[in-house]
Scaffold this motif. Structure first.
Motif, PDB file in Angstrom:
ATOM      1  N   ARG A 134     -42.551 -17.098 -47.669  1.00  0.00           N
ATOM      2  CA  ARG A 134     -40.897 -17.183 -47.384  1.00  0.00           C
ATOM      3  C   ARG A 134     -40.712 -18.082 -46.173  1.00  0.00           C
ATOM      4  O   ARG A 134     -39.929 -18.677 -46.049  1.00  0.00           O
ATOM      5  N   MET A 135     -41.267 -17.306 -44.821  1.00  0.00           N
ATOM      6  CA  MET A 135     -41.176 -17.947 -43.759  1.00  0.00           C
ATOM      7  C   MET A 135     -42.320 -17.826 -42.988  1.00  0.00           C
ATOM      8  O   MET A 135     -42.713 -16.698 -42.608  1.00  0.00           O
ATOM      9  N   ASP A 136     -42.898 -19.191 -42.425  1.00  0.00           N
ATOM     10  CA  ASP A 136     -44.260 -18.791 -41.469  1.00  0.00           C
ATOM     11  C   ASP A 136     -43.841 -18.533 -40.151  1.00  0.00           C
ATOM     12  O   ASP A 136     -42.704 -18.253 -39.658  1.00  0.00           O
ATOM     13  N   GLY A 137     -45.046 -18.133 -39.337  1.00  0.00           N
ATOM     14  CA  GLY A 137     -44.827 -17.612 -38.056  1.00  0.00           C
ATOM     15  C   GLY A 137     -44.043 -18.560 -37.090  1.00  0.00           C
ATOM     16  O   GLY A 137     -43.372 -18.426 -36.229  1.00  0.00           O
ATOM     17  N   VAL A 138     -44.540 -19.983 -37.133  1.00  0.00           N
ATOM     18  CA  VAL A 138     -43.906 -21.199 -36.364  1.00  0.00           C
ATOM     19  C   VAL A 138     -42.307 -21.151 -36.572  1.00  0.00           C
ATOM     20  O   VAL A 138     -41.624 -21.162 -35.684  1.00  0.00           O
ATOM     21  N   THR A 139     -41.877 -21.164 -37.802  1.00  0.00           N
ATOM     22  CA  THR A 139     -40.496 -21.332 -38.133  1.00  0.00           C
ATOM     23  C   THR A 139     -39.710 -20.003 -37.633  1.00  0.00           C
ATOM     24  O   THR A 139     -38.748 -20.179 -37.266  1.00  0.00           O
ATOM     25  N   ALA A 140     -40.399 -18.783 -37.760  1.00  0.00           N
ATOM     26  CA  ALA A 140     -39.931 -17.732 -37.497  1.00  0.00           C
ATOM     27  C   ALA A 140     -39.594 -17.624 -36.095  1.00  0.00           C
ATOM     28  O   ALA A 140     -38.657 -17.201 -35.423  1.00  0.00           O
ATOM     29  N   THR A 141     -40.602 -18.157 -35.258  1.00  0.00           N
ATOM     30  CA  THR A 141     -40.625 -18.060 -33.678  1.00  0.00           C
ATOM     31  C   THR A 141     -39.364 -19.206 -33.312  1.00  0.00           C
ATOM     32  O   THR A 141     -38.619 -18.767 -32.342  1.00  0.00           O
ATOM     33  N   GLN A 142     -39.348 -20.192 -33.808  1.00  0.00           N
ATOM     34  CA  GLN A 142     -38.176 -21.226 -33.437  1.00  0.00           C
ATOM     35  C   GLN A 142     -36.786 -20.511 -33.757  1.00  0.00           C
ATOM     36  O   GLN A 142     -35.831 -20.795 -32.853  1.00  0.00           O
ATOM     37  N   ALA A 143     -36.710 -19.828 -34.680  1.00  0.00           N
ATOM     38  CA  ALA A 143     -35.480 -19.093 -35.257  1.00  0.00           C
ATOM     39  C   ALA A 143     -35.292 -18.139 -34.241  1.00  0.00           C
ATOM     40  O   ALA A 143     -33.784 -17.957 -33.789  1.00  0.00           O
ATOM     41  N   ILE A 144     -36.195 -17.181 -33.759  1.00  0.00           N
ATOM     42  CA  ILE A 144     -36.168 -16.357 -32.714  1.00  0.00           C
ATOM     43  C   ILE A 144     -35.620 -16.691 -31.418  1.00  0.00           C
ATOM     44  O   ILE A 144     -34.776 -16.337 -30.842  1.00  0.00           O
TER      45      ILE A 144
END
Length: 372
Positions: free
Chosen positions: A298-308
């Motif tokens: 669904r959402m990888d760690g790098v994408t989630a970090t950028q969103a946070i």
């Protein structure tokens, strides 16, 4: 990296990671109210998993010794403390085998050497395990001796056992040790020999006056000034609050391992199974740090970090530590560029996670907080 080396690294890493999960689960079960039979079973599972983990770790170190060379991280170590740690590590194990372990330190009380104490402990591990495997009762003696030799220190480890003697002063080879005591002991002994060799030392055996023999290893190391353990004045009176950590990983075993380690370090934790859940949890701003897996559905760690990082206020600046098996310098640089504050390599080692927690909860810089 050749294809066989790649698969060796991936397979051993995966097995090691699963064994960490088994040990974490066994530790949690051991704290539950169980029957005597169930407690025995849990202890047996933990012992078997620890054995597999040790075999894998020794095999990986021996492979490094034969190819690229083992890594060493010298740091100041007070030698009498090292002797105390040897006793704490092996005393109960020896007692369970009906053997008394006698550990002593012979040297100046405050003598401090610049050594990789973990590696020196591994050398003692191998030689003590061989000595314990060779006796059924009585005592095994382990001694650490240290004396000044000009600008250096001369360190000598001695492990006296009461088992059968080898021929003359020639130590048993790894195949002979395996035949007598099993694979785990053989690998541990060979690793100890390779460590001593790597620091320019030598290993020999001496016949005891009575039964058995004494295994002796010697090497030199620089003097060192021990770093102070006293807390800084500003920190001594600071109020303590348990850090609250978000563990993000799509693998249930990995989450269990991370949560158990957080608990070990007096932190509380919650979990999320992918980057989308992590982002929603991070919006609340209630976490002091996030442990973020990289590869997730669904959402990888790098994408989630950028969103946070795009979130407003404190929620957007929470420290984020990458949890990944891909922790080479190029990958780590990419994670830092994406907004993460550090990297802890899988399978997680408690000391690496602790270092990352200390550095990031204490305000360490992003570049300083990579714990691989």
């Amino acid at each position: 990296m050749s294809l066989p080396d790649f698969f060796f690294e991936r397979v051993t890493s995966e097995i090691h990671q699963q064994m960490e999960g088994v040990l974490a689960l066994a530790e949690r079960l051991a704290r539950q109210p169980l029957s005597a039979d169930a407690q025995t079973c849990v202890a047996g599972v933990a012992e078997a998993a620890a054995c597999v983990r040790q075999i894998l770790a020794s095999s990986a170190d021996l492979k490094d010794a034969a190819t690229s060379g083992m890594a060493f991280e010298p740091a100041p170590k007070r030698l009498r403390d090292l002797a105390d740690e040897i006793e704490a590590r092996w005393g109960q194990r020896a007692a369970k085998s009906g053997v008394t372990l006698l550990v002593s330190y012979d040297g100046a009380p405050e003598m401090t050497a610049l050594i990789d104490s973990t590696r020196v402990m591994q050398a003692f591990d191998g030689f003590i395990s061989q000595a314990l495997a060779g006796v059924r009762h009585g005592a095994v003696e382990a001694t650490l001796r240290a004396h000044a030799a000009g600008d250096m220190l001369r360190l000598e480890g001695r492990v006296r056992g009461g088992g059968e003697r080898s021929l003359g002063d020639k130590p048993l080879d790894i195949q002979e040790i395996e035949a007598l005591f099993g694979l785990e002991t053989a690998l541990s002994v060979e690793l100890g020999r390779q460590i001593v060799k790597a620091v320019g030392g030598e290993v020999r055996t001496e016949a005891n006056a009575g039964a058995g023999e004494t295994l002796v290893f010697e090497f030199t190391a620089p003097h060192a000034v021990e770093a102070s353990d006293e807390p800084a004045a500003d920190d001594a009176d600071a109020p303590h609050r348990a850090a609250h950590i978000l563990v993000v990983d799509d693998n249930a075993t990995n989450r269990m391992v991370a949560e158990t380690l957080c608990e070990m370090f007096d932190c509380t934790s919650e979990s999320a199974v992918d980057g989308m859940e992590a982002l929603e949890a991070a919006r609340t701003g209630r976490f002091d740090l996030i442990l973020m897996d990289i590869k997730m559905p669904r959402m990888d760690g790098v994408t989630a970090t950028q969103a946070i990082r795009a979130l407003p206020g404190a929620a957007g600046v929470v420290p984020i530590i990458a949890l990944t098996a891909n922790a080479d310098p190029e990958d780590a640089a990419g994670y830092l560029k994406a907004g993460m504050n550090g990297v802890v390599e899988k399978p997680m080692k408690p000391e690496n996670l602790l270092r990352a927690l200390q550095e990031n909860l204490g305000g360490g810089s992003r570049e300083e907080s990579v714990a691989a």
